[in-house]
Scaffold this motif. Structure first.
Motif, PDB file in Angstrom:
ATOM      1  N   THR A   3      35.601  50.606   7.734  1.00 12.28           N
ATOM      2  CA  THR A   3      35.684  51.956   7.181  1.00 12.28           C
ATOM      3  C   THR A   3      36.157  51.877   5.730  1.00 12.28           C
ATOM      4  O   THR A   3      36.699  50.863   5.308  1.00 12.28           O
ATOM      5  CB  THR A   3      36.648  52.842   7.981  1.00 12.28           C
ATOM      6  OG1 THR A   3      37.965  52.263   7.913  1.00 12.28           O
ATOM      7  CG2 THR A   3      36.219  52.934   9.436  1.00 12.28           C
ATOM      8  N   GLY A   4      35.928  52.959   5.002  1.00 12.03           N
ATOM      9  CA  GLY A   4      36.346  52.948   3.606  1.00 12.03           C
ATOM     10  C   GLY A   4      36.460  54.343   3.047  1.00 12.03           C
ATOM     11  O   GLY A   4      36.158  55.343   3.710  1.00 12.03           O
ATOM     12  N   TYR A  29      34.033  38.906  -5.598  1.00 11.89           N
ATOM     13  CA  TYR A  29      35.090  38.855  -4.581  1.00 11.89           C
ATOM     14  C   TYR A  29      36.454  39.070  -5.237  1.00 11.89           C
ATOM     15  O   TYR A  29      36.781  38.459  -6.252  1.00 11.89           O
ATOM     16  CB  TYR A  29      35.055  37.503  -3.868  1.00 11.89           C
ATOM     17  CG  TYR A  29      36.129  37.330  -2.824  1.00 11.89           C
ATOM     18  CD1 TYR A  29      37.178  36.431  -3.032  1.00 11.89           C
ATOM     19  CD2 TYR A  29      36.103  38.048  -1.641  1.00 11.89           C
ATOM     20  CE1 TYR A  29      38.162  36.259  -2.078  1.00 11.89           C
ATOM     21  CE2 TYR A  29      37.075  37.884  -0.673  1.00 11.89           C
ATOM     22  CZ  TYR A  29      38.100  36.998  -0.894  1.00 11.89           C
ATOM     23  OH  TYR A  29      39.066  36.828   0.051  1.00 11.89           O
ATOM     24  N   THR A  30      37.288  39.942  -4.634  1.00 15.11           N
ATOM     25  CA  THR A  30      38.591  40.261  -5.210  1.00 15.11           C
ATOM     26  C   THR A  30      39.760  39.830  -4.338  1.00 15.11           C
ATOM     27  O   THR A  30      40.907  39.986  -4.749  1.00 15.11           O
ATOM     28  CB  THR A  30      38.698  41.771  -5.442  1.00 15.11           C
ATOM     29  OG1 THR A  30      38.596  42.464  -4.184  1.00 15.11           O
ATOM     30  CG2 THR A  30      37.614  42.260  -6.385  1.00 15.11           C
ATOM     31  N   ALA A  31      39.517  39.310  -3.118  1.00 12.94           N
ATOM     32  CA  ALA A  31      40.585  38.930  -2.187  1.00 12.94           C
ATOM     33  C   ALA A  31      41.507  40.115  -1.880  1.00 12.94           C
ATOM     34  O   ALA A  31      42.690  39.959  -1.654  1.00 12.94           O
ATOM     35  CB  ALA A  31      41.393  37.746  -2.747  1.00 12.94           C
ATOM     36  N   SER A  32      40.944  41.319  -1.860  1.00 12.86           N
ATOM     37  CA  SER A  32      41.721  42.526  -1.617  1.00 12.86           C
ATOM     38  C   SER A  32      40.858  43.538  -0.891  1.00 12.86           C
ATOM     39  O   SER A  32      39.628  43.421  -0.835  1.00 12.86           O
ATOM     40  CB  SER A  32      42.220  43.102  -2.945  1.00 12.86           C
ATOM     41  OG  SER A  32      42.795  44.376  -2.762  1.00 12.86           O
ATOM     42  N   ASP A  33      41.508  44.559  -0.330  1.00 12.44           N
ATOM     43  CA  ASP A  33      40.773  45.656   0.299  1.00 12.44           C
ATOM     44  C   ASP A  33      40.118  46.575  -0.736  1.00 12.44           C
ATOM     45  O   ASP A  33      39.271  47.387  -0.391  1.00 12.44           O
ATOM     46  CB  ASP A  33      41.711  46.479   1.179  1.00 12.44           C
ATOM     47  CG  ASP A  33      42.265  45.666   2.340  1.00 12.44           C
ATOM     48  OD1 ASP A  33      43.400  45.939   2.751  1.00 12.44           O
ATOM     49  OD2 ASP A  33      41.554  44.756   2.809  1.00 12.44           O
ATOM     50  N   HIS A  34      40.545  46.435  -1.977  1.00 14.67           N
ATOM     51  CA  HIS A  34      40.027  47.293  -3.041  1.00 14.67           C
ATOM     52  C   HIS A  34      38.948  46.549  -3.831  1.00 14.67           C
ATOM     53  O   HIS A  34      39.047  45.346  -4.075  1.00 14.67           O
ATOM     54  CB  HIS A  34      41.156  47.711  -3.985  1.00 14.67           C
ATOM     55  CG  HIS A  34      42.205  48.557  -3.332  1.00 14.67           C
ATOM     56  ND1 HIS A  34      42.205  49.925  -3.413  1.00 14.67           N
ATOM     57  CD2 HIS A  34      43.278  48.216  -2.574  1.00 14.67           C
ATOM     58  CE1 HIS A  34      43.242  50.402  -2.752  1.00 14.67           C
ATOM     59  NE2 HIS A  34      43.915  49.381  -2.232  1.00 14.67           N
ATOM     60  N   GLU A  35      37.931  47.290  -4.218  1.00  9.66           N
ATOM     61  CA  GLU A  35      36.875  46.721  -5.045  1.00  9.66           C
ATOM     62  C   GLU A  35      37.338  46.663  -6.510  1.00  9.66           C
ATOM     63  O   GLU A  35      38.257  47.370  -6.922  1.00  9.66           O
ATOM     64  CB  GLU A  35      35.600  47.580  -4.942  1.00  9.66           C
ATOM     65  CG  GLU A  35      35.040  47.706  -3.541  1.00  9.66           C
ATOM     66  CD  GLU A  35      34.485  46.397  -3.016  1.00  9.66           C
ATOM     67  OE1 GLU A  35      34.210  45.495  -3.851  1.00  9.66           O
ATOM     68  OE2 GLU A  35      34.315  46.275  -1.795  1.00  9.66           O
ATOM     69  N   ALA A  36      36.682  45.786  -7.279  1.00 11.99           N
ATOM     70  CA  ALA A  36      37.000  45.673  -8.701  1.00 11.99           C
ATOM     71  C   ALA A  36      36.347  46.815  -9.469  1.00 11.99           C
ATOM     72  O   ALA A  36      35.158  47.075  -9.319  1.00 11.99           O
ATOM     73  CB  ALA A  36      36.515  44.329  -9.245  1.00 11.99           C
ATOM     74  N   ILE A  37      37.145  47.514 -10.261  1.00 14.17           N
ATOM     75  CA  ILE A  37      36.647  48.612 -11.073  1.00 14.17           C
ATOM     76  C   ILE A  37      36.398  48.088 -12.493  1.00 14.17           C
ATOM     77  O   ILE A  37      37.291  47.509 -13.116  1.00 14.17           O
ATOM     78  CB  ILE A  37      37.639  49.778 -11.112  1.00 14.17           C
ATOM     79  CG1 ILE A  37      37.989  50.216  -9.674  1.00 14.17           C
ATOM     80  CG2 ILE A  37      37.087  50.936 -11.916  1.00 14.17           C
ATOM     81  CD1 ILE A  37      36.800  50.672  -8.872  1.00 14.17           C
ATOM     82  N   LEU A  38      35.191  48.294 -12.995  1.00 16.97           N
ATOM     83  CA  LEU A  38      34.815  47.829 -14.326  1.00 16.97           C
ATOM     84  C   LEU A  38      34.700  49.027 -15.257  1.00 16.97           C
ATOM     85  O   LEU A  38      33.877  49.923 -15.029  1.00 16.97           O
ATOM     86  CB  LEU A  38      33.484  47.071 -14.273  1.00 16.97           C
ATOM     87  CG  LEU A  38      33.412  45.883 -13.302  1.00 16.97           C
ATOM     88  CD1 LEU A  38      32.036  45.246 -13.345  1.00 16.97           C
ATOM     89  CD2 LEU A  38      34.488  44.876 -13.607  1.00 16.97           C
TER      90      LEU A  38
END
Length: 441
Positions: free
Chosen positions: A78-79, A103-112
């Motif tokens: 879920t998200g 890949y960020t190794a987190s539940d959050h995506e990388a914001i650019l």
């Protein structure tokens, strides 16, 4: 630009403070994990936190940069869209926002977030042109290069038997090398002056703890710490110091109230409304650090308590890796390690100890001190503060501050009366701290 992480349990005051800080600024970027949902940034519905956030940011005329309906947070299939970015209109028109695919190794995506070069130049102006005609720039241009004779003279003044720094080169060997090829060393130091750089490797130090004679080995106060740096760095410091002294003398020398020749008279700390460098204004801060103490405009020392707590917390976390509950050093060594945290927190305590009378000021520091006590007595976090301190034989942190202040003024009284009862004063103040501690129960 402000990066923010507002947890669900945070009060509305946190968001209000953020809005007030951004108010009046012509160019603003606010990004963070707000834990809020709203249709405005692509979520199917708007919750209460989303409405509060929209109302708060509406007064700033900020635009939402989030585009599309892709989730910025995902967990267990879920998200949701909770990582948000807002910007003023001038920035929003010339920026691009997106979600990275790496890949960020987190539940959050990388914001650019990409800002146009024009915006970056405006936010962080290049003051080279403005400084071209500044007196300080002319002072730098007149920076005198060192000669072979000056380098040799500085090296000869250094004691040959001093302990070396991280490079392990003794002063005697360094002096011999300088006497053989002084032109090489002079050119090296002149290159540092021309580039206005102090090599990072010369800033590294070796920390040694020298035991004090007649002191117990288990106490932190039984050791005298010294830091050893490379001789090459000492020479460059002397070269720079000589030029600073020349510039000071050329502009009228130091004030008569300045500390010089071993005689400290007065010290004045002022807060400026702002400094102008060319066309760029450098605003003043609410607090400045002077000799390791954060001085704020009202001298309430709240900023210093926050600063001291952050430093102490770093020490506690470092020690936690080697002081686990099930294994690790014995209690005596644990107490010795945690005394580092205590000394960090007690730095300059006689100056600002009165600030601890407000519970809101000392609460964070007490929580950090509690972690130290838990590590000493190897108990679970569910143990109360009082029980953890008793088991660890650690006097409460606020009592230690009062003890430090009383000892300081006790020394001044003894010095004025000609007596030398430092040991007796220390024991007396510790007994008083324990007595006040026992009265709490």
């Amino acid at each position: 630009m402000v990066l923010w992480d507002i947890k669900p349990a945070a009060s509305h005051k946190v968001l209000y403070d953020l809005v007030e800080d951004a108010r009046g600024r012509p160019r603003v970027v606010i990004a963070g994990d707000f834990n809020a949902w709203a249709i405005d940034w692509g979520y199917p519905r708007t919750d209460a936190r989303g409405r509060i956030l929209l109302e708060a940011l509406a007064s700033l005329n900020l635009e939402t940069l989030n585009t599309g309906g892709r989730n910025t947070f995902s967990r267990a299939g879920t998200g949701s869209i909770i990582d948000l970015t807002f910007a003023s209109e001038t920035i929003a028109r010339s920026s691009s926002w997106g979600i990275g695919d790496f890949y960020t190794a987190s539940d959050h995506e990388a914001i650019l977030l990409t800002l146009a070069e024009r915006i970056v130049t405006t936010l962080f102006p290049n003051c080279e042109d403005a400084l071209r005609d500044h007196p300080l720039r002319h002072c730098e241009d007149r920076l005198k290069e060192c000669s072979c004779e000056e380098v040799i003279s500085i090296v000869r003044r250094m004691r040959p038997n001093k302990a070396p720094g991280p490079d392990a080169i003794p002063n005697r060997a360094h002096g011999l090398a300088v006497s053989l090829i002084p032109e090489v060393f002079a050119e090296m130091y002149n290159q540092c002056l021309r580039e206005r750089k102090f090599p990072s490797i010369w800033k590294c130090q070796n920390l040694l703890l020298l035991p004090k004679p007649g002191k117990p080995s288990g106490e932190t106060s039984s050791y005298r710490p010294i830091c050893l740096i490379d001789t090459a760095g000492k020479v460059l410091e002397s070269i720079i110091g000589a030029r600073i002294q020349q510039e000071i003398e050329r502009h009228g020398d130091l004030s008569e109230m300045q500390w010089r020749d071993g005689s400290k008279k007065y010290c004045l700390v002022v807060t400026l409304a702002g400094i102008w460098v060319g066309t760029t204004r450098i605003p003043s801060q609410r607090a400045i650090k002077y000799l390791g103490v954060m001085l704020d405009t009202h001298l309430c020392f709240r900023e210093h308590l926050e600063y001291a707590n952050q430093r102490a917390l770093v020490s506690v976390r470092s020690h936690s890796r080697i002081m686990m509950n099930t294994r690790g050093p014995k209690e005596g060594r644990r107490r010795l390690l945690t005394s580092v945290t205590r000394l960090i927190a007690l730095y300059a305590a006689p100056i600002w100890a009165d600030a601890l009378d407000k519970k809101s000021y000392r609460s964070d520091l007490e929580a950090t001190y509690r972690l130290s006590a838990i590590r000493v007595c190897s108990v679970f976090r569910t143990v109360s503060d009082e029980a953890a301190l008793v088991l660890a034989s650690m006097v409460p942190i606020d009592e230690l501050f009062r003890e430090s202040k009383a000892m300081y003024y006790g020394k001044r009284t003894d010095a004025s009366s000609g007596s030398s009862s430092e040991t007796g004063n220390r024991q007396h103040q510790r007994l008083q701290s324990i007595f006040r501690w026992q009265r709490r129960f």
